[in-house]
Motif scaffolding. Sequence first.
Motif, short mmCIF file in Angstrom:
data_model
loop_
_atom_site.label_atom_id
_atom_site.label_comp_id
_atom_site.label_asym_id
_atom_site.label_seq_id
_atom_site.Cartn_x
_atom_site.Cartn_y
_atom_site.Cartn_z
N SER A 135 0.81 -1.21 0.00
CA SER A 135 0.00 0.00 0.00
C SER A 135 0.85 1.26 0.00
CB SER A 135 -0.93 0.01 1.22
OG SER A 135 -0.18 0.04 2.42
N VAL A 136 0.17 2.39 -0.25
CA VAL A 136 0.76 3.73 -0.15
C VAL A 136 -0.20 4.58 0.67
CG1 VAL A 136 1.42 5.81 -1.41
CG2 VAL A 136 1.97 3.56 -2.36
N LEU A 137 0.33 5.26 1.69
CA LEU A 137 -0.47 6.16 2.52
C LEU A 137 -0.17 7.59 2.11
CD1 LEU A 137 -2.39 6.66 4.89
CD2 LEU A 137 -0.44 6.48 6.44
N LEU A 138 -1.22 8.31 1.72
CA LEU A 138 -1.09 9.68 1.21
C LEU A 138 -1.70 10.69 2.18
CD1 LEU A 138 -2.30 8.88 -2.42
CD2 LEU A 138 0.08 9.20 -1.71
N PHE A 139 -1.02 11.81 2.34
CA PHE A 139 -1.50 12.88 3.20
C PHE A 139 -1.88 14.09 2.34
CE2 PHE A 139 0.98 10.11 5.82
CZ PHE A 139 0.32 10.10 7.04
N LYS A 140 -2.50 15.07 2.96
CA LYS A 140 -2.98 16.25 2.24
C LYS A 140 -1.88 16.89 1.41
CE LYS A 140 -5.38 20.64 3.19
NZ LYS A 140 -5.95 21.50 4.27
N GLU A 141 -0.66 16.94 1.99
CA GLU A 141 0.46 17.58 1.30
C GLU A 141 0.90 16.80 0.05
OE1 GLU A 141 0.25 18.94 5.45
OE2 GLU A 141 0.22 16.96 4.49
N HIS A 142 0.54 15.52 -0.02
CA HIS A 142 0.92 14.70 -1.17
C HIS A 142 -0.03 14.86 -2.35
CE1 HIS A 142 2.85 11.79 1.97
NE2 HIS A 142 3.76 12.63 1.51
N ARG A 143 -1.16 15.55 -2.13
CA ARG A 143 -2.22 15.53 -3.15
C ARG A 143 -1.74 15.94 -4.55
NH1 ARG A 143 -8.52 17.33 -2.15
NH2 ARG A 143 -9.32 16.52 -4.13
N PRO A 144 -0.93 16.97 -4.70
CA PRO A 144 -0.53 17.35 -6.06
C PRO A 144 0.30 16.29 -6.79
CG PRO A 144 -0.16 19.15 -4.50
CD PRO A 144 -0.47 17.94 -3.69
N VAL A 145 0.98 15.42 -6.03
CA VAL A 145 1.84 14.41 -6.66
C VAL A 145 1.38 12.99 -6.35
CG1 VAL A 145 3.87 15.90 -6.73
CG2 VAL A 145 3.44 14.51 -4.69
N SER A 146 0.16 12.85 -5.86
CA SER A 146 -0.31 11.55 -5.39
C SER A 146 -0.41 10.51 -6.51
CB SER A 146 -1.66 11.68 -4.68
OG SER A 146 -2.62 12.29 -5.51
N VAL A 147 -0.78 10.94 -7.72
CA VAL A 147 -0.87 10.00 -8.84
C VAL A 147 0.49 9.37 -9.09
CG1 VAL A 147 -1.24 9.78 -11.32
CG2 VAL A 147 -2.87 11.07 -9.93
N PRO A 157 -4.77 -4.20 -10.35
CA PRO A 157 -5.77 -3.25 -9.86
C PRO A 157 -5.49 -2.83 -8.42
CG PRO A 157 -6.67 -5.46 -9.79
CD PRO A 157 -5.30 -5.58 -10.40
N ILE A 158 -6.07 -1.69 -8.03
CA ILE A 158 -5.85 -1.16 -6.69
C ILE A 158 -7.16 -0.67 -6.10
CG2 ILE A 158 -3.43 -0.48 -6.99
CD1 ILE A 158 -4.40 2.33 -7.72
N TYR A 195 -8.52 14.19 5.02
CA TYR A 195 -7.68 14.42 3.84
C TYR A 195 -6.48 13.47 3.79
CZ TYR A 195 -10.44 18.68 3.48
OH TYR A 195 -11.49 19.57 3.40
N GLN A 196 -6.70 12.22 4.21
CA GLN A 196 -5.70 11.18 4.06
C GLN A 196 -6.29 10.04 3.24
OE1 GLN A 196 -3.95 9.81 7.74
NE2 GLN A 196 -4.00 11.85 8.65
N VAL A 197 -5.45 9.44 2.39
CA VAL A 197 -5.93 8.41 1.48
C VAL A 197 -5.02 7.19 1.57
CG1 VAL A 197 -6.36 7.81 -0.94
CG2 VAL A 197 -6.95 10.10 -0.09
N LEU A 198 -5.63 6.01 1.61
CA LEU A 198 -4.87 4.76 1.58
C LEU A 198 -5.14 4.08 0.25
CD1 LEU A 198 -3.10 2.76 3.21
CD2 LEU A 198 -5.22 1.62 3.90
N VAL A 199 -4.06 3.72 -0.44
CA VAL A 199 -4.17 3.01 -1.72
C VAL A 199 -3.50 1.65 -1.56
CG1 VAL A 199 -3.75 3.11 -4.20
CG2 VAL A 199 -3.98 5.25 -2.89
N GLU A 200 -4.24 0.60 -1.88
CA GLU A 200 -3.74 -0.76 -1.68
C GLU A 200 -3.86 -1.58 -2.95
OE1 GLU A 200 -4.96 -1.93 2.83
OE2 GLU A 200 -6.62 -1.72 1.43
N GLU A 201 -2.90 -2.49 -3.14
CA GLU A 201 -3.02 -3.44 -4.23
C GLU A 201 -4.14 -4.42 -3.94
OE1 GLU A 201 1.42 -3.50 -6.23
OE2 GLU A 201 0.78 -5.23 -5.03
N PHE A 202 -4.80 -4.84 -4.99
CA PHE A 202 -5.95 -5.73 -4.89
C PHE A 202 -5.51 -7.15 -4.54
CE2 PHE A 202 -9.15 -8.50 -7.02
CZ PHE A 202 -10.25 -8.14 -6.26
N VAL A 203 -6.20 -7.75 -3.58
CA VAL A 203 -5.97 -9.15 -3.22
C VAL A 203 -7.13 -9.97 -3.77
CG1 VAL A 203 -5.74 -10.80 -1.33
CG2 VAL A 203 -4.70 -8.53 -1.13
#
Length: 334
Positions: A135-147, A157-158, A195-203
Amino acid sequence: MKTKVALVKGGYTGEAEVSFKSAAFVYSQIDKDKYDVYPITISLDSWFYEDEQGAKHEIDRQDFSLELAGNKVTFDVAFIIIHGVPGEDGRLQGYFDMIGLPYTSCTALTSALTMNKGYTKAIVQDIPELNVAKSVLLFKEHRPVSVDMVTEKLSLPIFVKPNAGGSSIGMSKVSEWSALKQALDNAYDAENTGYQVLVEEFVTGREFSQGIYRDAKGELQVLPATEVRTTREFFDYEAKYTPGLTEEITPADLNTEQKERADRLIKEIYIRLNCKGMVRIDFFIENNTDKFFFIEINTVPGQTAQSFIPQQVRASGRTETAFYGELIEAAMGE
């Protein structure tokens, strides 16, 4: 003399709608011969008790009391049934700790920690036999470069979801990179999720949900697991709350080894996170490998008649009335 129970419902997020339904069911099941139950609504606008005539009585936040017919009513215990903020993230628990009112859920610290999916995974990931998705944990400050942060580290898939959300609100499955930015925006902008996002690989595997609680004697009780099979791409908000979209099998069809392993791991997760009361743990058993993958923990799980926990309580041979009574007595005995 009956125990006075504040059944605390509502909240500050879109999950309030689910909370009201859960509270209505819990209220219908609690033994009124043993407990005087006062449904208390907590909203951004006010905290109040609504009597049988529809009159609203404001809660005195100095000591969480109310006045009825000139008499002051105080409570022996709070039964928290707020999903999300402020009943699941530790805020309400901290307030009750400060005024000395026992409550049925996890402590303020555990509630705050487990509301953060990324932090929770960091705590449980070294439990033997337990796996967590990359996974990747994203914070508000990461939003412009989160992609870019996601595409550099993960493979499709995620799943993209608010790190502090519930009921699958703001959650998306992404199978093409072109859909990633919109999915991230949906998760970042979910109401009151920080304003925090968790992105995980699909299991790829079978999905389960299983309850556990500490009874009035202090013993851990693991309920039978529920397997979730949905016609949707994943178990999203519509799948959770729209009849007919999901098949829920309780007790789940697990072989003896899988059941024993799941029960053992769920107990260890409960202990490792220092949980109290009832919680629900969601997990996958991966296809081909049979590995146990932790998804998340829910410290104030839904309590409608169709929710997982009541299903599992019934499958275990218990009644909801006895179960809720145990939660109340356990909270008061700590």
